[in-house]
Write an enzyme that holds these catalytic residues in place. Structure first.
Site, PDB file in Angstrom:
ATOM      1  N   LYS A   1       0.805  -1.227   0.000  1.00 25.81           N
ATOM      2  CA  LYS A   1       0.000   0.000   0.000  1.00 25.81           C
ATOM      3  C   LYS A   1       0.840   1.280   0.000  1.00 25.81           C
ATOM      4  O   LYS A   1       0.425   2.295  -0.550  1.00 25.81           O
ATOM      5  CB  LYS A   1      -0.937   0.016   1.215  1.00 25.81           C
ATOM      6  CG  LYS A   1      -1.954  -1.113   1.242  1.00 25.81           C
ATOM      7  CD  LYS A   1      -3.225  -0.702   0.563  1.00 25.81           C
ATOM      8  CE  LYS A   1      -4.272  -1.774   0.448  1.00 25.81           C
ATOM      9  NZ  LYS A   1      -4.256  -2.931   1.307  1.00 25.81           N
TER      10      LYS A   1
ATOM     11  N   SER B   1       1.829  -9.901  -0.526  1.00 22.69           N
ATOM     12  CA  SER B   1       1.395  -8.502  -0.427  1.00 22.69           C
ATOM     13  C   SER B   1       1.606  -7.854   0.931  1.00 22.69           C
ATOM     14  O   SER B   1       1.775  -6.642   1.016  1.00 22.69           O
ATOM     15  CB  SER B   1      -0.081  -8.379  -0.836  1.00 22.69           C
ATOM     16  OG  SER B   1      -0.909  -9.171  -0.006  1.00 22.69           O
TER      17      SER B   1
ATOM     18  N   GLU C   1      -9.825   6.298   2.778  1.00 21.25           N
ATOM     19  CA  GLU C   1     -10.629   5.237   3.375  1.00 21.25           C
ATOM     20  C   GLU C   1      -9.682   4.096   3.693  1.00 21.25           C
ATOM     21  O   GLU C   1      -8.626   3.969   3.087  1.00 21.25           O
ATOM     22  CB  GLU C   1     -11.712   4.776   2.397  1.00 21.25           C
ATOM     23  CG  GLU C   1     -11.281   3.688   1.385  1.00 21.25           C
ATOM     24  CD  GLU C   1     -10.203   4.127   0.398  1.00 21.25           C
ATOM     25  OE1 GLU C   1     -10.046   5.349   0.196  1.00 21.25           O
ATOM     26  OE2 GLU C   1      -9.518   3.262  -0.163  1.00 21.25           O
TER      27      GLU C   1
HETATM   28  C1  LIG Z   1      -5.145  -4.022   1.263  1.00 22.64           C
HETATM   29  C2  LIG Z   1      -4.461  -5.302   1.109  1.00 22.64           C
HETATM   30  C3  LIG Z   1      -4.799  -6.214   0.089  1.00 22.64           C
HETATM   31  C4  LIG Z   1      -5.967  -6.001  -0.839  1.00 22.64           C
HETATM   32  O1  LIG Z   1      -5.930  -4.844  -1.591  1.00 22.64           O
HETATM   33  P1  LIG Z   1      -5.586  -4.839  -3.141  1.00 22.64           P
HETATM   34  O2  LIG Z   1      -5.885  -3.471  -3.571  1.00 22.64           O
HETATM   35  O3  LIG Z   1      -6.457  -5.868  -3.785  1.00 22.64           O
HETATM   36  O4  LIG Z   1      -4.159  -5.180  -3.278  1.00 22.64           O
HETATM   37  C5  LIG Z   1      -4.054  -7.362  -0.050  1.00 22.64           C
HETATM   38  N1  LIG Z   1      -3.032  -7.648   0.791  1.00 22.64           N
HETATM   39  C6  LIG Z   1      -2.682  -6.807   1.788  1.00 22.64           C
HETATM   40  C7  LIG Z   1      -1.558  -7.177   2.671  1.00 22.64           C
HETATM   41  C8  LIG Z   1      -3.381  -5.618   1.981  1.00 22.64           C
HETATM   42  O5  LIG Z   1      -3.017  -4.800   2.973  1.00 22.64           O
END
Ligand SMILES: *Cc1c(COP(=O)(O)O)cnc(C)c1O
Length: 411
Positions: A98, A391, A120
Site C-alpha cells: 500500500k 502482499s 478510506e
Molecule cells: C489491502 C491489502 C490487500 C488487498 O488490496 P488490493 O488493492 O487488492 O491489493 C491485499 N493484501 C494486503 C496485505 C493488503 O493490505
C-alpha cells in the site's frame, strides 16, 4: 502546428468497465488530478524525489525470494512441479504494498498545493500507509474506517493515531470498507478545493484505477527484472490476491504484454461462494456501478449492493477495480477463490514452512499456489515458474488468526 491536439489522457475505460460516475462537483477535481499526474509525475524532479524515497524510506526494490520448502510441499513425489518466487512486499515499510501508492499520491497532492489528505481504509493498511506518508511529508491526515474494521484491526488504528492521523469510525451500512469509501467521497465533495482523496486501491472513478495501477506497477516491473536476473526467463504464471485489486494489477502490469505469462487472481470466498457470505466479486458478482466506476459488484436481484464477507478485512469489499473486470471477461486473467478456512490454514502452513507470518489477505494467494502449479504444469507438460505477490505481513491479523485457529482446532 496551429491547433493544439488534445493530449492523451490516462486510460479511462477497460473494455466496457471503468469510467466516472460521480457527483458533478467532483469532476473538476478528478480532471485536476489527472492533469497533475500527466504534468508532474513524468518530470525528472518528481521521479528523483519519489525514486529516492522508495529506495531509502520504503526499502525498494523489495527482494524476490525463492520459497523452496513450499515448492517441495507442493509435490509429495519430489518431482519439481514449480519454482516459486515470492515478491516480498511484506518487507516494504508499513508492511504491505500500500505504501507504494500512498506515498506517490501524497507527494503528488503536495505538488498540487493540497493542504489536507483524506483516505478510506479496510484492514487499516492503507490508512497506516497514508498516515505514514502524511507524517513524512508534513500534511494533516484524516482516515475513514468502518466501525467493524476499527474493532478487528485495533493495532492499525493505534498506529494511525500515533502517526498523527485522525480516525473517523463509520457507523453506516455494514460498517466496513464500502461504507468508509462512501464517507470519504462525501467529505471530499465538501472539501474538494483543499483536500486530496488518497484512494487505496485500483478502483474508484477515473483517473484513480489507472493512477493507482501506475504507482503499483513498480511491483511487477521489479519482479520481472529480478526474475530475469535469477532465471534468465519470464515466469509461466503470476499470482496475487484481489481485494480492490491493486497488488494484483501492480504485479500483472509487469507481464501483461507477455501472452505466455498466465495471470491469476484470488478472491475471498469467505464461508463459501455458494453461501451469502463471501467477497468473490468477479466469480459471483455482475456488472454494476459502485464508488464511481462500472465494474463487477456483489448485488441482489434488485441491484442493491450486498454486504461482502471475508475473514481478511482487506478483501472484504463488494466491488473490484474495473481493469480486473475486463481481464476476467477477456479471459486474459483467471480468478480463483479461497475460503476463510483455507486462508487460516494456509497462514499457519506458510509460517511453519517458510517462517513467514503473512497477512490473511496474502494467505488467500498462497492457498492457491498448488492449484496454479498443477494447472500450468499440466498445460505446459513441464515444471513451471510462478511469481507470487506476498502482499503484506500478518502482525495486524495475529489476534484474529490465533482466535480462529483455536476455535477450529482447540489449539
Ligand atoms: C489491502 C491489502 C490487500 C488487498 O488490496 P488490493 O488493492 O487488492 O491489493 C491485499 N493484501 C494486503 C496485505 C493488503 O493490505
Amino acid at each position: 502546428m496551429t491547433a493544439a491536439s488534445p493530449r492523451q489522457g490516462l486510460r479511462r475505460t477497460y473494455g466496457s468497465y471503468g469510467g466516472r460516475f460521480v457527483a458533478e462537483t467532483l469532476h473538476a477535481a478528478l480532471d485536476e488530478l489527472e492533469n497533475a499526474f500527466l504534468d508532474v509525475v513524468p518530470t525528472p524532479a518528481f521521479q528523483a524525489t519519489l525514486g529516492k524515497l522508495l529506495a531509502t524510506y520504503v526499502g525498494r526494490p523489495t527482494p524476490l525470494f525463492r520459497a523452496e520448502r513450499l515448492e517441495k510441499a507442493l509435490d509429495p513425489n519430489a518431482t519439481v512441479l514449480a519454482r516459486l518466487y515470492l515478491k516480498r512486499e511484506d518487507l516494504a515499510h508499513t508492511g504491505a504494498h500500500k505504501i507504494n501508492n500512498a506515498l506517490a499520491q501524497v507527494l503528488l497532492a503536495k505538488h498540487m498545493g493540497k493542504t489536507r489528505i483524506i483516505a478510506e481504509t479496510g484492514a487499516g493498511q492503507h490508512g497506516v500507509a497514508t498516515a505514514t506518508a502524511c507524517a513524512l511529508l508534513g500534511l494533516p491526515c484524516e482516515i475513514f474506517m468502518g466501525e467493524e474494521d476499527v474493532a478487528r484491526q485495533a493495532p492499525n488504528v493505534g498506529r494511525m493515531r500515533l502517526l498523527g492521523a485522525k480516525v473517523h469510525p463509520v457507523s453506516s451500512g455494514s460498517r466496513t470498507l464500502k461504507d468508509a469509501m462512501n464517507e470519504a467521497l462525501r467529505d471530499w465533495v465538501t472539501n474538494v478545493a483543499t483536500t486530496h482523496y488518497c484512494v487505496g486501491s485500483a478502483a474508484g472513478p477515473h483517473p484513480y484505477p489507472e493512477l493507482v495501477a501506475r504507482f503499483q506497477a513498480v511491483v511487477g516491473e521489479e519482479s520481472r527484472a529480478q526474475l530475469h536476473a535469477e532465471t534468465g526467463a519470464l515466469p509461466d504464471a503470476a499470482l496475487a490476491c484481489v481485494g480492490g485489486g491493486s497488488n494484483a494489477i501492480g504485479l500483472f502490469r509487469g507481464f501483461m504484454q507477455d501472452a505466455s505469462v498466465a495471470l491469476y487472481g484470488v478472491e475471498a470466498a469467505g464461508e463459501g461462494i455458494d453461501t451469502a457470505r463471501h467477497a468473490a466479486t468477479l466469480n459471483r458478482g455482475r456488472a454494476g456501478v459502485l464508488h464511481g466506476a462500472k465494474s463487477y459488484v456483489l448485488c441482489d436481484a434488485g441491484g442493491q449492493i450486498q454486504e461482502a464477507h471475508s475473514v481478511s478485512a482487506g478483501l472484504d469489499y463488494p466491488g473490484v477495480g474495473p481493469e480486473h473486470a475486463h481481464l476476467r471477461d477477456s479471459k486474459r486473467a483467471t480468478y480463483l477463490t479461497a475460503t476463510d478456512a483455507e486462508a487460516l490454514a494456509e497462514t499457519r502452513r506458510v509460517a511453519r514452512t517458510e517462517g513467514l507470518i503473512v497477512a490473511l489477505e496474502t494467505a488467500h494467494a498462497f492457498a492457491k499456489i498448488g492449484e496454479v502449479a498443477e494447472r500450468e504444469a499440466k498445460l505446459r507438460g513441464r515444471a513451471v515458474t510462478i511469481v507470487m505477490c506476498c502482499s503484506g505481513r500478518g502482525d495486524k491479523d495475529l489476534e484474529t488468526t490465533l482466535a480462529a485457529l483455536r476455535a477450529v482446532e482447540g489449539e
